[in-house]
Design an enzyme around this catalytic site. Structure first.
Site, PDB file in Angstrom:
ATOM      1  N   ASP A 125      -4.173 -34.172  45.028  1.00 33.01           N
ATOM      2  CA  ASP A 125      -4.403 -32.781  45.411  1.00 33.01           C
ATOM      3  C   ASP A 125      -5.458 -32.194  44.476  1.00 33.01           C
ATOM      4  O   ASP A 125      -5.239 -32.107  43.262  1.00 33.01           O
ATOM      5  CB  ASP A 125      -3.091 -31.993  45.315  1.00 33.01           C
ATOM      6  CG  ASP A 125      -3.178 -30.625  45.979  1.00 33.01           C
ATOM      7  OD1 ASP A 125      -4.214 -30.328  46.606  1.00 33.01           O
ATOM      8  OD2 ASP A 125      -2.207 -29.855  45.863  1.00 33.01           O
ATOM      9  N   ASP A 171      -9.019 -31.205  50.772  1.00 30.39           N
ATOM     10  CA  ASP A 171      -8.712 -31.292  49.347  1.00 30.39           C
ATOM     11  C   ASP A 171      -7.451 -32.076  48.992  1.00 30.39           C
ATOM     12  O   ASP A 171      -7.025 -32.064  47.834  1.00 30.39           O
ATOM     13  CB  ASP A 171      -8.623 -29.893  48.739  1.00 30.39           C
ATOM     14  CG  ASP A 171      -7.508 -29.056  49.354  1.00 30.39           C
ATOM     15  OD1 ASP A 171      -7.040 -29.400  50.449  1.00 30.39           O
ATOM     16  OD2 ASP A 171      -7.104 -28.055  48.736  1.00 30.39           O
ATOM     17  N   GLU A 172      -6.840 -32.748  49.943  1.00 32.18           N
ATOM     18  CA  GLU A 172      -5.658 -33.545  49.595  1.00 32.18           C
ATOM     19  C   GLU A 172      -5.495 -34.722  50.535  1.00 32.18           C
ATOM     20  O   GLU A 172      -5.932 -34.691  51.681  1.00 32.18           O
ATOM     21  CB  GLU A 172      -4.384 -32.687  49.573  1.00 32.18           C
ATOM     22  CG  GLU A 172      -4.020 -32.070  50.881  1.00 32.18           C
ATOM     23  CD  GLU A 172      -2.688 -31.307  50.821  1.00 32.18           C
ATOM     24  OE1 GLU A 172      -1.739 -31.811  50.187  1.00 32.18           O
ATOM     25  OE2 GLU A 172      -2.615 -30.220  51.407  1.00 32.18           O
TER      26      GLU A 172
END
EC number: 2.7.7.7
Length: 365
Positions: free
Chosen positions: A14, A108-109
């Site tokens: 993350d 983003d993850e």
């Protein structure tokens, strides 16, 4: 507990305050300062906040006018999604150096299954540490990671030592970890569900574990069985490397409320063009058009129409959205309009099947 279950080595990566961190990376003048991506002092909703801003209580999905009250020094920056996507691709390229089993959840993850990996490294913890170091050295951003036997625990763990940290929950630690976990930390338990659990005397994983599956299904419906199993460390969802997009959307929050449908149509034209651009870029089409309307009193309304054929042309999207706009009288002035396409032609594609990997409980993590 785990002897008959596939034990995997799962990493959840993350990125730390991704959008805001990218803005600080590209503009050194923003480093160390409270930054909000999206929103404004007057209107709009914040997409992301830097850690400097979070110290004041500023967070994503917060109205800009509230955020500025909490943090008068807050700096608003317009989002640059193409830039975020560009950075995201570089990050994923690093992931693929370690495993082909990568399931992106957003820009983003992502989940990584490193049970068997390209580096032949038996330690998922060391792999996560190496990946985070490479992201920092090669891109200049920090990331946090959670490492455990399944996706659920890995995702919960990745939030523990943020920012720029990681946490490993070894197989023999899983049950204790889950029993001590605050119910609000359970992925899938939102604010409303947490309040309901509190009323039932459920505050921790241990409290949740005392409830039978029948009790949980009675009070939480289908989610009840999910809660019953995850608190026991059972979550067999595999990392799916070809996660299929199910919808695509664009929306705009206006600097001033709109009460005239003429002005709304002008805005819808631009939104339809943006949706079309994203569909064409992804090489997909959809049948269902949904119009999202948020009124000045923050009430939300959606109107949908399913066509007999797939479309991705901006003119056809706009015409359908116009029909939905005129479908019924607006109840108030409008602060936000959005268009989404679902029922995409990607949904007919079947994901590649991934075989489960069973290993002994005691192994290097």
């Amino acid at each position: 507990m785990f002897s008959d279950l596939p034990i995997r080595k799962i990493i959840h990566i993350d990125m730390d305050a991704f959008y805001a961190s990218v803005e600080q990376l590209d503009n050194p003048d923003l480093k160390g300062k409270p930054v909000a991506v999206g929103g404004s002092e007057k209107r709009g909703v914040i997409s992301a906040a830097s850690y400097e801003a979070r110290k004041f209580g500023v967070k994503s999905a917060m109205a800009g006018n509230l955020a500025i009250k909490l943090c008068p020094e807050l700096i608003f920056v317009k989002p640059r999604f193409e830039r975020y996507a560009e950075i995201s691709k570089k990050i994923r390229k690093i992931f693929y150096d370690y495993t082909h089993l990568v399931e992106p959840l957003s820009l983003d993850e992502a989940y990584l299954d490193v049970t068997t990996n390209k580096r032949g490294n038996p330690s998922a913890s060391l792999i996560a540490k190496e990946i985070r170091k490479r992201i920092y050295d090669e891109i200049g951003l920090t990331a946090s990671a959670g490492i455990s036997i399944n996706k659920f625990i890995a995702k919960v763990a990745s939030d523990y030592n943020k920012p720029n940290g990681q946490k490993t929950v070894n197989p023999e630690e899983v049950i204790t970890f889950l029993e001590q976990l605050d119910i609000r930390k359970f992925y899938g338990v939102g604010k409303v569900t947490a309040e309901k659990m509190y009323q039932l005397g459920i505050f921790t994983g241990k409290d949740l574990k005392l409830k039978s599956i029948d009790y949980l299904e009675e009070h939480f419906g289908k989610s009840g069985s999910y809660y019953y199993y995850v608190v026991r460390g059972i979550h067999n969802s595999e990392v799916k490397p070809n996660r299929i997009r199910k919808s695509l959307a664009a929306e705009r929050t206006f600097s001033e409320n709109l009460s005239s449908e003429v002005f709304m149509l002008e805005r819808l034209t631009h939104i339809a063009e943006e949706v079309s651009r994203r569909l064409l870029k992804s090489n997909v089409s959809g049948k269902t058009v949904t119009l999202k309307i948020k009124y000045s009193d923050f009430t939300l309304q959606t109107r949908s129409k399913t066509l007999p054929y797939f479309i991705n042309d901006s003119h056809l999207i706009l015409e359908t959205a116009k029909d939905l706009l005129y479908q019924e009288t607006l109840s108030n002035s409008v602060r936000l309009l959005g268009i989404s396409m679902s029922n995409l032609n990607t949904e007919t594609k079947k994901p590649v099947e991934q075989k489960s990997v069973s290993v002994q409980l005691k192994f290097e993590f």
